[in-house]
Design a protein around this motif. Structure first.
Motif, PDB file in Angstrom:
ATOM      1  N   MET A 196       0.829  -1.201   0.000  1.00 43.50           N
ATOM      2  CA  MET A 196       0.000   0.000   0.000  1.00 43.50           C
ATOM      3  C   MET A 196       0.870   1.260   0.000  1.00 43.50           C
ATOM      4  O   MET A 196       0.564   2.246  -0.668  1.00 43.50           O
ATOM      5  CB  MET A 196      -0.931  -0.011   1.208  1.00 43.50           C
ATOM      6  CG  MET A 196      -1.995  -1.104   1.158  1.00 43.50           C
ATOM      7  SD  MET A 196      -2.930  -1.225   2.705  1.00 43.50           S
ATOM      8  CE  MET A 196      -3.758   0.357   2.726  1.00 43.50           C
ATOM      9  N   HIS A 197       1.969   1.193   0.753  1.00 37.80           N
ATOM     10  CA  HIS A 197       2.843   2.353   0.821  1.00 37.80           C
ATOM     11  C   HIS A 197       3.578   2.547  -0.514  1.00 37.80           C
ATOM     12  O   HIS A 197       3.770   3.685  -0.960  1.00 37.80           O
ATOM     13  CB  HIS A 197       3.845   2.201   1.964  1.00 37.80           C
ATOM     14  CG  HIS A 197       4.417   3.505   2.429  1.00 37.80           C
ATOM     15  ND1 HIS A 197       3.631   4.550   2.857  1.00 37.80           N
ATOM     16  CD2 HIS A 197       5.705   3.943   2.525  1.00 37.80           C
ATOM     17  CE1 HIS A 197       4.399   5.573   3.209  1.00 37.80           C
ATOM     18  NE2 HIS A 197       5.660   5.233   2.999  1.00 37.80           N
ATOM     19  N   ALA A 198       3.981   1.445  -1.140  1.00 36.96           N
ATOM     20  CA  ALA A 198       4.605   1.540  -2.459  1.00 36.96           C
ATOM     21  C   ALA A 198       3.653   2.205  -3.451  1.00 36.96           C
ATOM     22  O   ALA A 198       4.068   3.014  -4.292  1.00 36.96           O
ATOM     23  CB  ALA A 198       5.019   0.158  -2.956  1.00 36.96           C
ATOM     24  N   ASN A 199       2.375   1.882  -3.349  1.00 40.42           N
ATOM     25  CA  ASN A 199       1.363   2.483  -4.210  1.00 40.42           C
ATOM     26  C   ASN A 199       1.282   3.984  -3.966  1.00 40.42           C
ATOM     27  O   ASN A 199       1.285   4.787  -4.909  1.00 40.42           O
ATOM     28  CB  ASN A 199       0.013   1.808  -3.936  1.00 40.42           C
ATOM     29  CG  ASN A 199      -1.107   2.362  -4.788  1.00 40.42           C
ATOM     30  OD1 ASN A 199      -1.517   3.495  -4.599  1.00 40.42           O
ATOM     31  ND2 ASN A 199      -1.622   1.556  -5.696  1.00 40.42           N
ATOM     32  N   ARG A 200       1.230   4.380  -2.698  1.00 42.47           N
ATOM     33  CA  ARG A 200       1.146   5.817  -2.377  1.00 42.47           C
ATOM     34  C   ARG A 200       2.385   6.567  -2.868  1.00 42.47           C
ATOM     35  O   ARG A 200       2.286   7.678  -3.413  1.00 42.47           O
ATOM     36  CB  ARG A 200       0.981   5.999  -0.862  1.00 42.47           C
ATOM     37  CG  ARG A 200      -0.363   5.565  -0.317  1.00 42.47           C
ATOM     38  CD  ARG A 200      -0.507   5.978   1.137  1.00 42.47           C
ATOM     39  NE  ARG A 200       0.338   5.198   2.014  1.00 42.47           N
ATOM     40  CZ  ARG A 200      -0.059   4.110   2.670  1.00 42.47           C
ATOM     41  NH1 ARG A 200      -1.302   3.663   2.520  1.00 42.47           N
ATOM     42  NH2 ARG A 200       0.764   3.461   3.476  1.00 42.47           N
ATOM     43  N   VAL A 201       3.542   5.959  -2.654  1.00 37.21           N
ATOM     44  CA  VAL A 201       4.797   6.592  -3.066  1.00 37.21           C
ATOM     45  C   VAL A 201       4.852   6.728  -4.586  1.00 37.21           C
ATOM     46  O   VAL A 201       5.260   7.765  -5.126  1.00 37.21           O
ATOM     47  CB  VAL A 201       5.993   5.783  -2.530  1.00 37.21           C
ATOM     48  CG1 VAL A 201       7.300   6.241  -3.159  1.00 37.21           C
ATOM     49  CG2 VAL A 201       6.075   5.900  -1.003  1.00 37.21           C
ATOM     50  N   ALA A 202       4.429   5.678  -5.287  1.00 33.00           N
ATOM     51  CA  ALA A 202       4.426   5.724  -6.751  1.00 33.00           C
ATOM     52  C   ALA A 202       3.503   6.821  -7.267  1.00 33.00           C
ATOM     53  O   ALA A 202       3.866   7.594  -8.167  1.00 33.00           O
ATOM     54  CB  ALA A 202       4.010   4.366  -7.309  1.00 33.00           C
ATOM     55  N   MET A 203       2.300   6.894  -6.709  1.00 33.40           N
ATOM     56  CA  MET A 203       1.343   7.921  -7.131  1.00 33.40           C
ATOM     57  C   MET A 203       1.919   9.315  -6.932  1.00 33.40           C
ATOM     58  O   MET A 203       1.807  10.191  -7.795  1.00 33.40           O
ATOM     59  CB  MET A 203       0.038   7.774  -6.336  1.00 33.40           C
ATOM     60  CG  MET A 203      -0.772   6.553  -6.674  1.00 33.40           C
ATOM     61  SD  MET A 203      -1.617   6.740  -8.265  1.00 33.40           S
ATOM     62  CE  MET A 203      -2.832   5.432  -8.145  1.00 33.40           C
ATOM     63  N   SER A 204       2.556   9.528  -5.777  1.00 36.23           N
ATOM     64  CA  SER A 204       3.124  10.837  -5.476  1.00 36.23           C
ATOM     65  C   SER A 204       4.259  11.182  -6.426  1.00 36.23           C
ATOM     66  O   SER A 204       4.355  12.318  -6.918  1.00 36.23           O
ATOM     67  CB  SER A 204       3.616  10.867  -4.024  1.00 36.23           C
ATOM     68  OG  SER A 204       4.208  12.105  -3.705  1.00 36.23           O
ATOM     69  N   ALA A 205       5.134  10.217  -6.701  1.00 32.91           N
ATOM     70  CA  ALA A 205       6.273  10.466  -7.581  1.00 32.91           C
ATOM     71  C   ALA A 205       5.815  10.756  -9.007  1.00 32.91           C
ATOM     72  O   ALA A 205       6.386  11.626  -9.686  1.00 32.91           O
ATOM     73  CB  ALA A 205       7.219   9.274  -7.559  1.00 32.91           C
ATOM     74  N   ILE A 206       4.798  10.048  -9.463  1.00 36.22           N
ATOM     75  CA  ILE A 206       4.280  10.281 -10.814  1.00 36.22           C
ATOM     76  C   ILE A 206       3.666  11.668 -10.912  1.00 36.22           C
ATOM     77  O   ILE A 206       3.887  12.407 -11.881  1.00 36.22           O
ATOM     78  CB  ILE A 206       3.262   9.182 -11.181  1.00 36.22           C
ATOM     79  CG1 ILE A 206       3.995   7.871 -11.436  1.00 36.22           C
ATOM     80  CG2 ILE A 206       2.432   9.581 -12.396  1.00 36.22           C
ATOM     81  CD1 ILE A 206       3.087   6.690 -11.592  1.00 36.22           C
ATOM     82  N   GLU A 207       2.895  12.045  -9.887  1.00 34.54           N
ATOM     83  CA  GLU A 207       2.287  13.378  -9.885  1.00 34.54           C
ATOM     84  C   GLU A 207       3.370  14.453  -9.831  1.00 34.54           C
ATOM     85  O   GLU A 207       3.262  15.494 -10.496  1.00 34.54           O
ATOM     86  CB  GLU A 207       1.353  13.512  -8.690  1.00 34.54           C
ATOM     87  CG  GLU A 207       0.627  14.847  -8.628  1.00 34.54           C
ATOM     88  CD  GLU A 207      -0.339  14.929  -7.474  1.00 34.54           C
ATOM     89  OE1 GLU A 207      -0.963  15.999  -7.310  1.00 34.54           O
ATOM     90  OE2 GLU A 207      -0.471  13.948  -6.715  1.00 34.54           O
ATOM     91  N   ARG A 208       4.427  14.190  -9.072  1.00 32.55           N
ATOM     92  CA  ARG A 208       5.495  15.177  -8.918  1.00 32.55           C
ATOM     93  C   ARG A 208       6.255  15.393 -10.223  1.00 32.55           C
ATOM     94  O   ARG A 208       6.608  16.523 -10.556  1.00 32.55           O
ATOM     95  CB  ARG A 208       6.464  14.714  -7.820  1.00 32.55           C
ATOM     96  CG  ARG A 208       7.570  15.696  -7.517  1.00 32.55           C
ATOM     97  CD  ARG A 208       8.499  15.198  -6.428  1.00 32.55           C
ATOM     98  NE  ARG A 208       7.828  14.930  -5.168  1.00 32.55           N
ATOM     99  CZ  ARG A 208       8.454  14.751  -4.005  1.00 32.55           C
ATOM    100  NH1 ARG A 208       9.786  14.839  -3.957  1.00 32.55           N
ATOM    101  NH2 ARG A 208       7.774  14.500  -2.914  1.00 32.55           N
ATOM    102  N   THR A 209       6.503  14.306 -10.958  1.00 30.05           N
ATOM    103  CA  THR A 209       7.318  14.422 -12.171  1.00 30.05           C
ATOM    104  C   THR A 209       6.502  14.707 -13.421  1.00 30.05           C
ATOM    105  O   THR A 209       6.981  15.379 -14.339  1.00 30.05           O
ATOM    106  CB  THR A 209       8.119  13.135 -12.410  1.00 30.05           C
ATOM    107  OG1 THR A 209       7.211  12.048 -12.634  1.00 30.05           O
ATOM    108  CG2 THR A 209       9.015  12.819 -11.214  1.00 30.05           C
ATOM    109  N   GLY A 210       5.294  14.146 -13.481  1.00 31.07           N
ATOM    110  CA  GLY A 210       4.478  14.296 -14.680  1.00 31.07           C
ATOM    111  C   GLY A 210       5.065  13.615 -15.897  1.00 31.07           C
ATOM    112  O   GLY A 210       4.686  13.926 -17.028  1.00 31.07           O
TER     113      GLY A 210
END
Length: 231
Positions: free
Chosen positions: A140-154
């Motif tokens: 679940m944490h990997a999912n949250r981290v991935a979502m955040s990183a994708i949003e951050r980088t675009g």
């Protein structure tokens, strides 16, 4: 949509072994096609069983030794799958249940881990990212981290989540032997038996407009750079 090449698929997993059990067919399929395949493993797997069968907390279970053994298995499995690049974030395994150890991955602030992952996304420039969708706290944490990183980088055009049934189905019959070999590399996990010859994913993010359902995670994506040599 046009992107710089080569085609690049980045998989974000919580533990050593997840890359083979969850996405082994997907990774082998695209590696064989010549796409660049990158695996990011977030934890060391300290709370896996020891090679002697000892479970966490039992006599004979030494977390650092277990982590070293799991790391060796991970390298072997990634080699079998044809992975181009393996990146280890090195966080402590949080364990499935019970008290989370100090520094456990699921206690790391999302923005901290996402910052490290965003740097990798900026470096590898993946058009496609895949990660977990499950109730395990590290997943679940990997999912949250991935979502955040994708949003951050675009940067990624698509994000897929592992699923039992979903928007995207990948036929892995031609690489079933490769996935089986990768699973066998994780001998300490005692992964046995048959597995489905299809892997399913849910498309959670997409800017390409590729129609669903689909059988190719790179549908809607064209690249200007060449793929890697096929193996």
């Amino acid at each position: 949509m046009q992107f710089a090449g080569p085609r690049t698929l980045l998989a974000i997993h919580a533990h050593p072994g997840d890359e083979s059990t969850s996405t082994g067919g997907l990774l082998a399929h695209y590696a064989r096609q010549g796409a660049r395949t990158v695996v990011v493993t977030c934890t060391n797997g300290e709370f896996d069983d020891a090679p002697n069968g000892a479970t966490p907390g039992e006599v004979g279970h030494h977390p650092k030794a277990v982590a070293a053994h799991r790391r060796a298995e991970l390298y072997a499995a990634c080699d079998a799958l044809g992975i181009t690049d393996l990146e280890l974030l090195g966080y402590h395994d949080s364990g499935l249940t019970g008290e989370v150890p100090e520094g456990g991955f699921c206690t790391i602030p999302v923005e901290v881990a996402a910052g490290r992952l965003a740097a990798l996304i900026e470096y590898f420039q993946p058009q496609v990212v895949v990660t977990h969708y499950s109730t395990h706290r590290d997943h679940m944490h990997a999912n949250r981290v991935a979502m955040s990183a994708i949003e951050r980088t675009g940067i990624p055009a698509k994000l897929y989540l592992t699923a039992k049934d979903g928007s995207t189905t990948i036929d892995i019959s031609e690489v079933a032997d490769v996935k089986r070999k990768a699973l066998q590399c994780h001998a300490s996990q005692q992964v046995h038996g048959a597995f489905a010859l299809q892997e399913h994913y849910f498309r959670a993010v997409d800017i390409t407009g590729a129609p669903l359902p689909e059988t190719d995670v790179f549908a809607g994506i064209t690249t200007s750079g060449p793929d890697l040599p096929r193996w």
